[in-house]
Write an enzyme that holds these catalytic residues in place. Structure first.
Site, short mmCIF file in Angstrom:
data_model
loop_
_atom_site.label_atom_id
_atom_site.label_comp_id
_atom_site.label_asym_id
_atom_site.label_seq_id
_atom_site.Cartn_x
_atom_site.Cartn_y
_atom_site.Cartn_z
N CYS A 68 0.83 -1.21 0.00
CA CYS A 68 0.00 0.00 0.00
C CYS A 68 0.87 1.26 0.00
O CYS A 68 1.76 1.41 0.84
CB CYS A 68 -0.95 0.01 1.21
SG CYS A 68 -2.02 1.46 1.19
N ASN B 149 0.06 -8.71 -11.29
CA ASN B 149 -0.93 -7.64 -11.12
C ASN B 149 -0.39 -6.32 -11.68
O ASN B 149 0.78 -6.00 -11.53
CB ASN B 149 -1.24 -7.51 -9.61
CG ASN B 149 -2.06 -6.27 -9.27
OD1 ASN B 149 -1.63 -5.44 -8.47
ND2 ASN B 149 -3.23 -6.14 -9.85
C1 LIG Z 1 -9.17 2.21 -4.75
C2 LIG Z 1 -8.06 1.22 -4.56
C3 LIG Z 1 -7.89 0.62 -3.34
C4 LIG Z 1 -6.86 -0.32 -3.15
N1 LIG Z 1 -6.74 -0.95 -1.94
C5 LIG Z 1 -5.81 -1.94 -1.79
C6 LIG Z 1 -5.77 -2.71 -0.59
O1 LIG Z 1 -6.56 -2.53 0.35
N2 LIG Z 1 -4.81 -3.67 -0.49
C7 LIG Z 1 -3.91 -3.91 -1.52
O2 LIG Z 1 -3.06 -4.80 -1.40
N3 LIG Z 1 -3.96 -3.20 -2.66
C8 LIG Z 1 -4.89 -2.25 -2.82
N4 LIG Z 1 -4.98 -1.58 -4.02
C9 LIG Z 1 -4.07 -1.97 -5.13
C10 LIG Z 1 -4.72 -3.02 -6.04
O3 LIG Z 1 -4.93 -4.22 -5.34
C11 LIG Z 1 -3.82 -3.31 -7.25
O4 LIG Z 1 -2.59 -3.78 -6.80
C12 LIG Z 1 -3.58 -2.08 -8.13
O5 LIG Z 1 -4.80 -1.37 -8.34
C13 LIG Z 1 -2.97 -2.45 -9.48
O6 LIG Z 1 -3.83 -3.30 -10.21
P1 LIG Z 1 -4.75 -2.74 -11.44
O7 LIG Z 1 -3.80 -2.09 -12.43
O8 LIG Z 1 -5.42 -3.95 -11.99
O9 LIG Z 1 -5.68 -1.74 -10.86
C14 LIG Z 1 -5.97 -0.63 -4.22
C15 LIG Z 1 -6.16 0.00 -5.45
C16 LIG Z 1 -7.18 0.91 -5.64
C17 LIG Z 1 -7.36 1.55 -7.00
#
Ligand SMILES: Cc1cc2nc3c(=O)[nH]c(=O)nc-3n(C[C@H](O)[C@H](O)[C@H](O)COP(=O)(O)O)c2cc1C
Length: 323
Positions: free
Chosen positions: A101, A201
């Site tokens: 995070c 991811n």
């Molecule tokens: C609104 C939001 C909240 C997120 N909250 C978390 C979380 O609680 N824990 C976590 O490991 N990653 C969190 N992430 C990261 C996502 O799990 C992911 O790693 C990141 O969005 C990249 O993937 P994507 O390109 O498919 O969005 C969050 C991302 C977003 C956009």
């Protein structure tokens, strides 16, 4: 199918943890659209230990089809161990530790991606949490903290050595937040060096991209985050393409409307109408993205706390889109 510990995960499509988004309603829908695994929002270790009602609600996975991963965050070894035990008792089939995070509030406490700056501590956390519970423990992290601190491969090795059952890697550094492009080469490199499952991811915006990441990195599964906002259909599209080789049509406006209403109903069921209608505003903005004339309806949606009224407004998206 692949395995996390001794648990069978029925396919390679995973819903990413997203704070403020992936609550019970979202997870139920993600599962219904075919996800092999879903994650909770991140749960505070301290909040669990002090039995804060809000934290316990975030960690609650009752009535959900397993497996669901419950993700914890923190940086104090003892608190994380206690929190993990508690989560296990609450029935979590998999526990994930958040080491990715990027939010300043989290980093300032040494939690989330800040742990990538302190690998000895990250090691100790993984070791002790793995020892404390019988369910599989996984770790989610980024490419590194900053461009001069790209150590995801090292942390992945530590996770494996200390008994983690899988790792998930977002191919960006903490400093990048969500900007720039996710680096899929780091996922590929980690996959080449690990024997436990590697979940890739970052920047999967289409089913095609899901397939591409698997082909490019050879990762065991992929995790979709932002592309699923207001669009759980992407899970089904990705499952069909990756697992069965089929391309399916994008959803019609009616399907989007029906799913949005179902999402609201589930949210109300689990959180009560007042909170659900407030929280659904952002989801409805996502569900209605790109629908002609939706802006006006969104303004009205943002002003109501009444479920029936909100449903009528969602339904009206069908008529304005054909005007
Ligand atoms: C609104 C939001 C909240 C997120 N909250 C978390 C979380 O609680 N824990 C976590 O490991 N990653 C969190 N992430 C990261 C996502 O799990 C992911 O790693 C990141 O969005 C990249 O993937 P994507 O390109 O498919 O969005 C969050 C991302 C977003 C956009």
């Amino acid at each position: 199918m692949f395995k996390i510990g001794n648990l069978n995960i029925k396919n390679r499509i995973i819903a990413a943890p997203m704070a403020g988004v992936t609550d019970k309603a979202f997870r139920i829908i993600a599962k219904e659209f075919g996800c092999g695994l879903v994650y909770t929002e991140m749960v505070s270790d301290k909040g669990l230990i002090y039995e804060q009602a809000r934290t316990e609600a975030i960690a609650n996975i009752n009535e959900e089809e397993p497996p669901v991963t419950v993700q914890i965050f923190g940086s104090d070894v003892e608190s994380l161990v206690l929190a993990a035990r508690k989560i296990e008792k609450l029935g979590a089939p998999i526990i994930d530790i958040n080491m990715g995070c990027p939010t300043p509030k989290i980093i300032k406490n040494g939690d989330g991606a800040a742990l990538m700056l302190d690998l000895p501590k990250a090691r100790q956390i993984i070791r002790e949490v793995v020892k404390a519970v019988t369910v599989p423990v996984t770790v989610k992290f980024r490419k590194g903290f900053s461009p001069d601190n790209v150590n995801a491969l090292e942390l992945a090795g530590i996770a494996e050595t200390e008994g983690a059952s899988a790792v998930a890697i977002h191919g960006r550094t903490r400093e990048q937040y969500y900007s720039g492009k996710a680096d899929w080469d780091i996922i590929k490199l980690i996959k080449q060096n690990l024997t436990i499952p590697v979940i890739g991811n970052g920047d999967i915006w289409t089913a095609e991209a899901a397939l591409k990441m698997i082909e490019y990195t050879n990762c065991d599964a992929i995790m979709i985050g932002r592309a699923s906002l207001g669009n759980p259909f992407i899970f089904q599209e990705a499952v069909e393409l990756v697992e069965n080789g089929f391309r399916i049509e994008p959803p019609t406006i009616e399907e989007r409307i029906n799913t949005a209403i179902y999402h609201l109903e589930l949210a109300s069921k689990y959180k009560g109408e007042a909170l659900a209608t407030r929280e659904m505003r952002k989801h409805l903005a996502w569900y209605s993205k790109g629908i002609k004339g939706a802006a006006k309806i969104r303004v009205a949606i943002n002003q109501t706390s009444n479920q029936a009224e909100m449903i009528d407004l969602i339904k009206s998206l069908a008529t304005i889109s054909t005007e």
